[in-house]
Enzyme design. Structure first.
Site, PDB file in Angstrom:
ATOM      1  N   GLU A 128     -20.824  45.539  20.194  1.00 22.08           N
ATOM      2  CA  GLU A 128     -20.649  44.131  19.826  1.00 22.08           C
ATOM      3  C   GLU A 128     -19.165  43.867  19.643  1.00 22.08           C
ATOM      4  O   GLU A 128     -18.341  44.792  19.758  1.00 22.08           O
ATOM      5  CB  GLU A 128     -21.429  43.813  18.546  1.00 22.08           C
ATOM      6  CG  GLU A 128     -22.930  43.857  18.760  1.00 22.08           C
ATOM      7  CD  GLU A 128     -23.697  43.494  17.502  1.00 22.08           C
ATOM      8  OE1 GLU A 128     -23.302  42.538  16.815  1.00 22.08           O
ATOM      9  OE2 GLU A 128     -24.678  44.172  17.212  1.00 22.08           O
TER      10      GLU A 128
ATOM     11  N   HIS B 161     -20.225  32.600  13.389  1.00 26.36           N
ATOM     12  CA  HIS B 161     -20.668  33.385  14.542  1.00 26.36           C
ATOM     13  C   HIS B 161     -20.314  32.589  15.794  1.00 26.36           C
ATOM     14  O   HIS B 161     -20.576  31.384  15.860  1.00 26.36           O
ATOM     15  CB  HIS B 161     -22.178  33.643  14.475  1.00 26.36           C
ATOM     16  CG  HIS B 161     -22.623  34.722  15.423  1.00 26.36           C
ATOM     17  ND1 HIS B 161     -22.676  34.546  16.779  1.00 26.36           N
ATOM     18  CD2 HIS B 161     -22.992  35.994  15.191  1.00 26.36           C
ATOM     19  CE1 HIS B 161     -23.084  35.680  17.348  1.00 26.36           C
ATOM     20  NE2 HIS B 161     -23.281  36.573  16.398  1.00 26.36           N
TER      21      HIS B 161
ATOM     22  N   ARG C 179     -14.938  38.775  16.115  1.00 33.06           N
ATOM     23  CA  ARG C 179     -15.641  37.508  16.026  1.00 33.06           C
ATOM     24  C   ARG C 179     -14.738  36.318  15.717  1.00 33.06           C
ATOM     25  O   ARG C 179     -14.925  35.227  16.254  1.00 33.06           O
ATOM     26  CB  ARG C 179     -16.646  37.669  14.894  1.00 33.06           C
ATOM     27  CG  ARG C 179     -17.885  36.979  15.099  1.00 33.06           C
ATOM     28  CD  ARG C 179     -18.863  37.463  14.091  1.00 33.06           C
ATOM     29  NE  ARG C 179     -19.813  38.344  14.715  1.00 33.06           N
ATOM     30  CZ  ARG C 179     -20.838  38.871  14.082  1.00 33.06           C
ATOM     31  NH1 ARG C 179     -21.006  38.628  12.803  1.00 33.06           N
ATOM     32  NH2 ARG C 179     -21.691  39.639  14.720  1.00 33.06           N
TER      33      ARG C 179
ATOM     34  N   HIS D 123     -21.854  31.710   9.402  1.00 33.95           N
ATOM     35  CA  HIS D 123     -22.702  32.889   9.561  1.00 33.95           C
ATOM     36  C   HIS D 123     -22.630  33.856   8.391  1.00 33.95           C
ATOM     37  O   HIS D 123     -23.655  34.383   7.967  1.00 33.95           O
ATOM     38  CB  HIS D 123     -22.261  33.608  10.847  1.00 33.95           C
ATOM     39  CG  HIS D 123     -23.070  34.805  11.208  1.00 33.95           C
ATOM     40  ND1 HIS D 123     -24.430  34.747  11.428  1.00 33.95           N
ATOM     41  CD2 HIS D 123     -22.713  36.106  11.401  1.00 33.95           C
ATOM     42  CE1 HIS D 123     -24.875  35.962  11.755  1.00 33.95           C
ATOM     43  NE2 HIS D 123     -23.860  36.806  11.722  1.00 33.95           N
TER      44      HIS D 123
ATOM     45  N   ARG E 291     -15.388  40.113   9.048  1.00 29.72           N
ATOM     46  CA  ARG E 291     -16.313  41.256   9.114  1.00 29.72           C
ATOM     47  C   ARG E 291     -16.508  41.733  10.553  1.00 29.72           C
ATOM     48  O   ARG E 291     -16.691  40.929  11.466  1.00 29.72           O
ATOM     49  CB  ARG E 291     -17.670  40.836   8.539  1.00 29.72           C
ATOM     50  CG  ARG E 291     -18.732  41.907   8.636  1.00 29.72           C
ATOM     51  CD  ARG E 291     -20.012  41.433   7.984  1.00 29.72           C
ATOM     52  NE  ARG E 291     -20.589  40.307   8.666  1.00 29.72           N
ATOM     53  CZ  ARG E 291     -21.486  40.387   9.630  1.00 29.72           C
ATOM     54  NH1 ARG E 291     -21.922  41.559  10.053  1.00 29.72           N
ATOM     55  NH2 ARG E 291     -21.968  39.292  10.198  1.00 29.72           N
TER      56      ARG E 291
END
Ligand code: SIN
Length: 536
Positions: free
Chosen positions: A123, A240, A289, A350, A385
């Protein structure tokens, strides 16, 4: 349950961290009760798709480049200079044991066809394939299923539909229990507890569009602030990059389109068909992200639209459907076949990267108060994160917090009588809060906008008694909004998820966390900056 019963540990919130903690506390012989304002199945955990980032021993041999050190390096890079490296190492190194314990409780992860090892994906921000998953893209649901079965089967005392209005302290300032909203309007009961662990999740409902369910209303953050606990890194609300776009002006929970689809090769295009991530970051569509969400936001502004496209049409359609059944079903529900047409996506609120400051055992700055999971700020996430580090943190820190409570209770005296609870709170209209936060405190903020958000929310606020579960949530959202705005206003730079249009650069002097507490009037104020490395 209300009245004079005294438990050793009251766990507030029953997601991955809460159930893990409660189960571990029961194993350690503590009298524990786990409580939730809804039902045990109704938290945020089940919506997690991508997986659990962890370097299991067999990963090293099948992918020699990977190691806990490499996972640490990716976490620090994503965290944009604000992670606490000691906490990062401690939590990530404990990952394999935590995942082992979860599997021993019955969680089943996807295995690869060849050697029978666990299948792994990549990811955003990960330089290796180290994210394990379950049910394709239904990892949170499987984690929750296993923990709920263990909790219900093990006769763990569970108190459902029980909002908490306050963490009670005794005269010495030590936790002595919880004030619980009673069944009668405006009535309050008391649960005496020697320790309280907050595992209430995040605050996605501060924003009009979020991947979080309705329950994510910042409850634990508000409880902790009112108790006098220190909080930090609240300005880092992670968006997100790819929530399913449900149409102009949509409000509420937006289905996630997991980053693992980009890990499988899907690419981001703007509405003209131009790639969004070209020349933006060396990891392209798998950049951290914050980088991807910011790039999408700026491309949406440049093209005058409110979404971009995630194109997976060049991938094997049947395999896509098998590997990502949850995403596939959500797309089909809006008439999109991801194998045949690009998926419309947009960023949505998110994850709360900051929270209640804890050490690596979940202890907060208030004696007897612990926090774990999304509500806590351990230092793992820094300013942004790393994908799929949160389920891991919940597993590790849930267990550690229970162990810390057991160790601490051996040496602390029983709390004295609780100071009387109060139900008087500032409560703003939720719609006004969500509109103001979405307009001014999302991706791209500036001083004037943050001040405007604060004043809109202040005008929409009245001081009144909280009488219903909805009032309790609205009071929490009101306080959480003020705390996020205070931190975001103070940070006059851009870093990680905090993008200031009036301060677009990252400033070396801001490589420190901003802490927030309440002043005597109950208003969130920025306290001393905290150096990287956390509280002493
Ligand atoms: C995702 O699957 O993209 C979300 C996982 C996470 O939030 O860590």
């Amino acid at each position: 349950m209300q009245g004079q019963l005294t438990v050793d540990l009251a766990v507030v919130g029953t997601g991955v961290a809460g159930l893990t903690a409660a189960l571990r506390a029961a194993e350690l012989g503590l009298r524990v009760v786990a409580m939730t304002k809804t039902t045990v199945e109704d938290g945020n955990t089940r919506w997690a798709q991508g997986g659990i980032a962890v370097v299991l021993p067999h990963h090293d041999s099948s992918q020699p480049g990977d190691s806990v050190d490499a996972h640490v390096a990716d976490t620090l890079a994503a965290g944009a200079g604000l992670c606490d490296e000691v906490a990062v190492r401690a939590i990530l190194a404990a990952g394999p044991a935590a995942v082992g314990a979860l599997r021993a409780r019955g969680a089943v992860f996807d295995v690869n066809g060849s050697g029978g090892g666990l299948e792994r994906t990549r990811e955003g921000g990960h330089r290796a394939f180290r994210v394990i998953h379950a049910g394709g893209d239904a990892t949170g649901a499987e984690v929750e299923r296993a923990l709920v079965v263990a909790a219900r089967g093990g006769q763990l005392p569970l108190l459902e539909h029980q909002p908490v209005t306050e963490v009670l302290l005794d005269e010495s300032g030590r936790v002595s229990g919880l004030a619980l909203l009673g069944a009668g309007l405006g009535s309050v009961g008391v649960l005496r507890a020697r320790a309280v662990l907050l595992t209430t999740g995040g605050l996605g409902q501060l924003y009009a569009a979020s991947t979080n369910p309705e329950v994510a209303t910042g409850d634990g953050l508000a409880l902790a602030l009112r108790t006098g606990a220190l909080t930090a890194d609240l300005e880092f609300v992670q968006f997100h990059p790819t929530a399913l776009y449900l149409g102009a002006g949509f409000r509420g929970r937006q289905p996630l389109v997991t980053e693992a689809i980009r890990g499988a090769g899907a690419v981001l295009l703007d509405v003209t068909g131009a790639p969004v991530m070209a020349h933006v970051h060396p990891l392209g569509a798998l950049a951290p992200r914050d980088v991807v969400a910011a790039a999408i936001t700026s491309r949406m502004a440049a093209t005058g639209t409110d979404h971009v496209l995630l194109d997976a049409t060049h991938l094997d359609g049947a395999q896509l459907r098998r590997r990502f059944p949850t995403v596939y079903a959500a797309c089909r529900a809006i008439g999109v076949d991801p194998g045949a047409a690009p998926i419309p996506v947009a960023p949505a609120a998110h994850y709360q990267c900051g929270g209640v400051v804890t050490d690596t055992s979940g202890r907060t700055t208030v004696p007897g108060l612990y926090a774990a999971g999304e509500v806590a700020r351990t230092g793992l996430h820094g300013a942004n994160r790393l994908a799929s580090n949160s389920l891991l943190e919940g597993l590790v820190m849930g267990s550690r917090a229970a162990e810390a409570v057991a160790a601490d209770l051996v040496v602390v005296a029983r709390p004295g009588p609780s100071l009387p609870p109060s139900l008087l709170r500032p409560v703003a209209d939720r719609d006004a809060v969500q509109r103001a936060m979405s307009a001014h405190a999302g991706i791209g903020r500036d001083a004037a906008g943050l001040a405007a958000a604060a004043s809109v929310i202040a005008r929409a606020t009245t001081h009144r008694l909280v009488r219903t579960p909805c009032d309790v949530e609205d009071a929490a959202l009101t306080l959480a909004a003020a705390a996020v705005i205070a931190a975001a206003s103070a940070r006059t730079e851009s870093r990680g998820c905090h993008l200031r249009t009036d301060h677009p650069r990252t400033a070396a002097c801001w490589r420190r966390s901003i802490t927030v507490t309440l002043d005597d009037g109950g208003t969130p104020v920025v306290a001393q900056p905290m150096p990287v490395g956390g509280v002493a």
